[in-house]
Design a protein around this motif. Structure first.
Motif, PDB file in Angstrom:
ATOM      1  N   TRP A 159       0.815  -1.217   0.000  1.00 27.90           N
ATOM      2  CA  TRP A 159       0.000   0.000   0.000  1.00 27.90           C
ATOM      3  C   TRP A 159       0.851   1.269   0.000  1.00 27.90           C
ATOM      4  O   TRP A 159       0.467   2.284  -0.593  1.00 27.90           O
ATOM      5  N   GLN A 160       2.001   1.242   0.664  1.00 27.50           N
ATOM      6  CA  GLN A 160       2.872   2.409   0.642  1.00 27.50           C
ATOM      7  C   GLN A 160       3.383   2.674  -0.768  1.00 27.50           C
ATOM      8  O   GLN A 160       3.529   3.830  -1.181  1.00 27.50           O
ATOM      9  N   ALA A 161       3.649   1.597  -1.529  1.00 30.08           N
ATOM     10  CA  ALA A 161       4.082   1.772  -2.921  1.00 30.08           C
ATOM     11  C   ALA A 161       3.004   2.445  -3.754  1.00 30.08           C
ATOM     12  O   ALA A 161       3.305   3.083  -4.772  1.00 30.08           O
ATOM     13  N   ARG A 162       1.766   2.323  -3.335  1.00 29.51           N
ATOM     14  CA  ARG A 162       0.641   2.956  -4.036  1.00 29.51           C
ATOM     15  C   ARG A 162       0.235   4.270  -3.404  1.00 29.51           C
ATOM     16  O   ARG A 162      -0.808   4.824  -3.733  1.00 29.51           O
ATOM     17  N   LYS A 163       1.074   4.761  -2.479  1.00 31.13           N
ATOM     18  CA  LYS A 163       0.857   6.043  -1.812  1.00 31.13           C
ATOM     19  C   LYS A 163      -0.506   6.117  -1.126  1.00 31.13           C
ATOM     20  O   LYS A 163      -1.179   7.150  -1.135  1.00 31.13           O
ATOM     21  N   ALA A 164      -0.920   4.974  -0.554  1.00 30.72           N
ATOM     22  CA  ALA A 164      -2.187   4.923   0.171  1.00 30.72           C
ATOM     23  C   ALA A 164      -2.026   5.613   1.525  1.00 30.72           C
ATOM     24  O   ALA A 164      -0.933   5.634   2.102  1.00 30.72           O
ATOM     25  N   PRO A 165      -3.083   6.201   2.073  1.00 35.02           N
ATOM     26  CA  PRO A 165      -3.002   6.830   3.398  1.00 35.02           C
ATOM     27  C   PRO A 165      -2.737   5.791   4.483  1.00 35.02           C
ATOM     28  O   PRO A 165      -2.928   4.584   4.276  1.00 35.02           O
ATOM     29  N   SER A 166      -2.335   6.280   5.644  1.00 30.66           N
ATOM     30  CA  SER A 166      -1.939   5.378   6.724  1.00 30.66           C
ATOM     31  C   SER A 166      -3.086   4.523   7.230  1.00 30.66           C
ATOM     32  O   SER A 166      -2.856   3.420   7.735  1.00 30.66           O
ATOM     33  N   TRP A 167      -4.335   4.989   7.079  1.00 26.03           N
ATOM     34  CA  TRP A 167      -5.443   4.168   7.564  1.00 26.03           C
ATOM     35  C   TRP A 167      -5.650   2.915   6.708  1.00 26.03           C
ATOM     36  O   TRP A 167      -6.367   2.000   7.110  1.00 26.03           O
ATOM     37  N   ILE A 168      -4.976   2.852   5.570  1.00 27.57           N
ATOM     38  CA  ILE A 168      -4.964   1.623   4.769  1.00 27.57           C
ATOM     39  C   ILE A 168      -3.658   0.862   4.972  1.00 27.57           C
ATOM     40  O   ILE A 168      -3.658  -0.343   5.213  1.00 27.57           O
ATOM     41  N   SER A 169      -2.529   1.551   4.879  1.00 25.09           N
ATOM     42  CA  SER A 169      -1.228   0.867   4.931  1.00 25.09           C
ATOM     43  C   SER A 169      -0.923   0.300   6.309  1.00 25.09           C
ATOM     44  O   SER A 169      -0.174  -0.677   6.426  1.00 25.09           O
ATOM     45  N   GLU A 170      -1.445   0.913   7.376  1.00 25.33           N
ATOM     46  CA  GLU A 170      -1.279   0.370   8.722  1.00 25.33           C
ATOM     47  C   GLU A 170      -2.473  -0.529   9.009  1.00 25.33           C
ATOM     48  O   GLU A 170      -3.555  -0.057   9.350  1.00 25.33           O
ATOM     49  N   ARG A 171      -2.262  -1.817   8.863  1.00 31.04           N
ATOM     50  CA  ARG A 171      -3.361  -2.788   8.881  1.00 31.04           C
ATOM     51  C   ARG A 171      -4.240  -2.675  10.113  1.00 31.04           C
ATOM     52  O   ARG A 171      -5.458  -2.829  10.034  1.00 31.04           O
ATOM     53  N   GLN A 172      -3.648  -2.354  11.263  1.00 32.53           N
ATOM     54  CA  GLN A 172      -4.437  -2.289  12.490  1.00 32.53           C
ATOM     55  C   GLN A 172      -5.407  -1.103  12.497  1.00 32.53           C
ATOM     56  O   GLN A 172      -6.392  -1.101  13.232  1.00 32.53           O
TER      57      GLN A 172
END
Length: 578
Positions: A159-172
Motif C-alpha cells: 500500500w505504501q508503494a501505491r501512496k495509500a493513506p496510513s489508515w490503509i497501509s497500517e493494517r491495524q
C-alpha cells in the motif's frame, strides 16, 4: 457461451407488498400483510425521528459533488467539502479483497463450524465461503487476519508503494470505527487495484437484496454496504454504501439506519439521480454473422456504384442481396466484409452490451423503457444460453431463428437501456421471445409494452414471462459449480496416457488445478479465469469429446492453437480415437 448459470426457483418480483399479489409472489397473504406493516412502521418511525437526508458523494470531471436526498427526491447539490468524514464500517473488507486479488493471494476460504455467532453473515455450519461470496455477504471472519494470515510487512509495502493513506497501509487502523475523509475515500476507490473484479462481484449486493433496489437501479451500482454506530446516539445505527457506478465512477453514501434500511428508504430517489454511464467492462467480444439467411451480391459505398473490396468498413454503405433487395448499413470499423467459399459475408465484432443495444433497436425499440429493459435482459440471457464460441468471442447469427441485430450503431436510447441493465441476465430457465406471441418461458414484446404502460416495472414484466427465473449477473453462476468428480478423475487419468502425445504439441501446458462442473443448459465451455470446465457428463463418446475439447482450450490458453477450433477439435478426436 462464457458462463454457467444455475437453476433458481423463483424470480424476485418488485411490486407493492401492500397489494399482496399472492399469485405472483407465491407466498401467503399474511406474510405480505406482515411485511407491509413492518415497512409502514419503519417509515413512520423514520418520519417521527426527523431523519436527516441521505448524503451521496461521487467524483465528476468537474470535481467531487455532495448530494442530499430524502426518500423521494434530490434536496440539494454542492461541492463535496473536505471536512466530511464517516466511519469505514465494513468497507475495510473491500481493501483487503483488493489486496488479495491484485497480489494473487491463494484462496483460503472460511469453514463455518457453528461456534461463532458472526458466522450468520458467512455460511451455515459445515459449509465453506469463498472470497467473492465473503465480500458480497460481508463475512468479516473471512477477511480477518486470523483466517488469512497475511504478512504485515508485505501489506504495508504494497500500500505504501501505491501512496495509500496510513489508515490503509497500517493494517491495524483499517477497522470499522476508523473515521476517514469521504473525499479521500473516493480518491482511493478511484485508484483501487482489482476494482474491475470487485465491480463484477458487487453487483450481487443488489441482486441478493429484497428486490426493491435492483428494480430501481438495475445494473448501474456496484457497491459494498456498510453500517456502524450512529455518531450522536450509540443506540442507533448509521449506514450506506461505497463502490462504483458501472463505468468506474467512485461513489459513497451515508445516512441514518443500517445499510439495508438506507437502500430500501432511498432506492427510488437514488434511481432518479444516478446517471446511466456506459459500463467500463462492456462485455467480451460477440461475433455476429450479419444477414445470415440472406446471401449478399455486393456492397457499395453510399453514393458510389463501385463494389467494395473485402476488409474493415468505415462509413455508410448499401448492401445488395441476391434477391435484389437493398439495405443501408453503417460502420465505424466494427463491420467486416469477408469473402469465403459461400460468397460474400458481413461480420460484426461487438462488445456484449453494444450487441444487446443493437438487438433492441432491431427487434423492438427503447420505449417504453420498462419493456425495453425486460427485452434487453432477455436478449442478453439468450446470448448467454445460445451463442457458440470462436476463440475468445461469442458467436451468433443475425437471424430470425436466433436474434436480429441492427447493422448500424445503436441508438442512444438503446445504449441507455443496455447500460441501465448491464450484466443482468435471467437464471433458472431457457428464454425466448417473440414480437406478438407469448408462451411458456417466452416474452412477447407487445404484451411487455402493455404491461409497461399499465405501470409494471421490468422485473415484474420478466416475472410474468419467466416465473421460474431470477435475476442474476452474467457470470454469477460460476460460483454454483456442481463438481463432476468422476469426470475429473477420468480426465486426469486419460491425461497421463496422453502426456507424451500432448507434450509434442506446440503451446501445450499441462493444467495442474482445474475443476469439471455440471452443465445444466447451453453448450460446453471453459471459465479460464477460474480454471473450470463445464460439461454435461462423460458417459457418452460425445460427452468425453466435449470434456477433452474444453480441457485443450485451457491447456493451450497462451498459444494461438488454443483459439483454433478446428485444431482443438481435431486433436481431441485424435486423442480419443487413436
Amino acid at each position: 457461451m462464457l458462463m454457467y448459470y444455475s437453476y433458481i426457483p423463483l424470480f424476485r418480483l418488485l411490486l407493492p407488498c401492500a397489494g399482496c399479489l399472492d399469485h405472483v409472489f407465491q407466498r401467503p397473504a399474511k406474510r405480505c400483510i406482515l411485511a407491509s406493516l413492518v415497512l409502514l412502521a419503519a417509515v413512520s418511525g423514520s418520519a417521527m425521528a426527523g431523519e436527516a437526508p441521505l448524503s451521496l458523494a461521487w467524483q465528476t470531471a468537474g470535481g467531487s459533488e455532495l448530494l442530499r436526498l430524502d426518500g423521494q427526491r434530490l434536496v440539494s447539490r454542492e461541492p463535496l467539502p473536505d471536512t466530511l468524514q464517516a466511519p469505514l464500517g465494513s468497507l475495510w473488507k473491500l481493501f483487503v479483497y483488493a489486496y488479495l486479488v491484485d497480489s494473487k493471494q491463494p484462496e483460503h476460504g472460511y469453514q463455518c463450524r457453528g461456534g461463532n455467532k458472526e458466522e450468520v453473515y458467512c455460511c451455515n455450519p459445515g459449509e465453506r465461503i469463498d472470497r467473492d461470496q465473503a465480500l458480497v455477504k460481508s463475512c468479516g471472519l473471512y477477511f480477518e487476519q486470523e483466517n488469512l494470515q497475511l504478512n504485515q510487512g508485505d501489506w504495508s509495502r504494497y500500500w505504501q508503494a501505491r501512496k495509500a493513506p496510513s489508515w490503509i497501509s497500517e493494517r491495524q487502523r483499517l477497522a470499522p470505527a476508523t473515521r476517514v475523509s469521504v473525499q479521500q475515500l473516493l480518491t482511493q476507490l478511484a485508484q483501487l487495484p482489482a476494482q474491475a473484479d470487485a465491480r463484477k462481484v458487487l453487483l450481487d449486493v443488489l441482486l441478493n437484496g429484497d428486490g426493491s433496489t435492483v428494480s430501481a437501479l438495475g445494473g448501474r451500482l456496484r457497491v459494498k454496504t456498510w453500517s456502524w454506530l450512529a455518531d450522536n446516539d450509540r443506540q442507533a445505527r448509521q449506514g450506506g454504501f461505497a463502490g462504483w457506478l458501472a463505468d468506474g465512477t467512485p461513489v459513497w453514501a451515508g445516512g441514518s439506519g443500517t445499510s439495508v434500511m438506507v437502500l430500501k428508504r432511498h432506492g427510488e430517489a437514488l434511481g432518479q439521480v444516478l446517471p446511466t454511464p456506459w459500463p467500463s467492462e462492456a462485455g467480451s467480444c460477440v461475433e455476429v454473422r450479419l444477414f445470415a439467411r440472406y446471401p449478399l451480391r455486393q456492397l457499395r459505398r453510399e453514393g458510389s456504384n463501385a463494389a467494395v473490396e473485402p476488409g474493415a468498413l468505415d462509413g455508410r454503405y448499401e448492401v445488395e442481396f441476391t434477391n435484389g433487395n437493398r439495405l443501408p448499413i453503417e460502420s465505424h470499423g466494427e463491420l467486416f466484409l469477408e469473402q469465403n467459399s459461400e460468397g460474400l459475408q458481413l461480420t460484426a465484432h461487438l462488445d456484449r452490451e453494444d450487441y444487446v443495444a443493437r438487438v433492441l433497436d432491431r427487434e423492438a425499440s427503447a420505449q417504453p423503457a420498462e419493456a425495453a429493459k425486460a427485452l434487453a435482459i432477455t436478449a442478453r440471457t439468450y446470448l448467454l444460453q445460445s451463442a457458440g464460441r470462436r476463440g475468445e468471442c461469442l458467436r451468433i447469427d443475425d437471424s430470425s431463428a436466433s436474434q436480429r441485430v441492427a447493422p448500424r450503431p445503436a441508438s442512444q436510447g438503446a445504449r441507455d437501456i443496455a447500460a441501465w441493465t448491464a450484466d443482468l441476465v435471467l437464471a433458472g430457465t431457457p428464454v425466448t421471445y417473440h414480437t406478438t406471441q407469448p408462451g411458456t418461458d417466452r416474452l412477447a414484446w407487445t404484451q411487455a409494452v402493455e404491461q409497461a404502460n399499465s405501470g409494471l416495472r421490468y422485473d415484474a414484466i420478466l416475472a410474468r414471462a419467466f416465473p421460474r427465473a431470477t435475476l442474476s449477473r452474467w457470470d454469477k453462476p460460476v460460483a454454483a459449480c456442481q463438481p463432476l468428480a468422476a469426470a475429473e478423475q477420468w480426465l486426469r487419468k486419460q491425461r497421463r496416457d496422453w502426456r507424451q502425445r500432448l507434450d509434442a504439441e506446440p503451446g501445450y501446458e499441462e493444467i495442474q488445478q482445474f475443476t469439471v462442473c455440471q452443465l445444466t443448459a447451453g453448450r460446453p465451455y471453459v471459465d479460464r479465469e477460474r480454471q473450470r470446465i463445464f460439461v454435461r457428463g462423460f458417459f457418452s463418446l460425445q460427452d468425453r469429446l466435449d470434456l477433452t475439447h474444453e480441457y485443450l482450450h485451457l491447456a493451450f490458453v497462451a498459444h494461438p492453437n488454443g483459439q483454433d477450433e478446428a485444431y482443438v477439435e481435431g486433436l481431441a478426436r485424435t486423442l480419443l480415437l487413436e
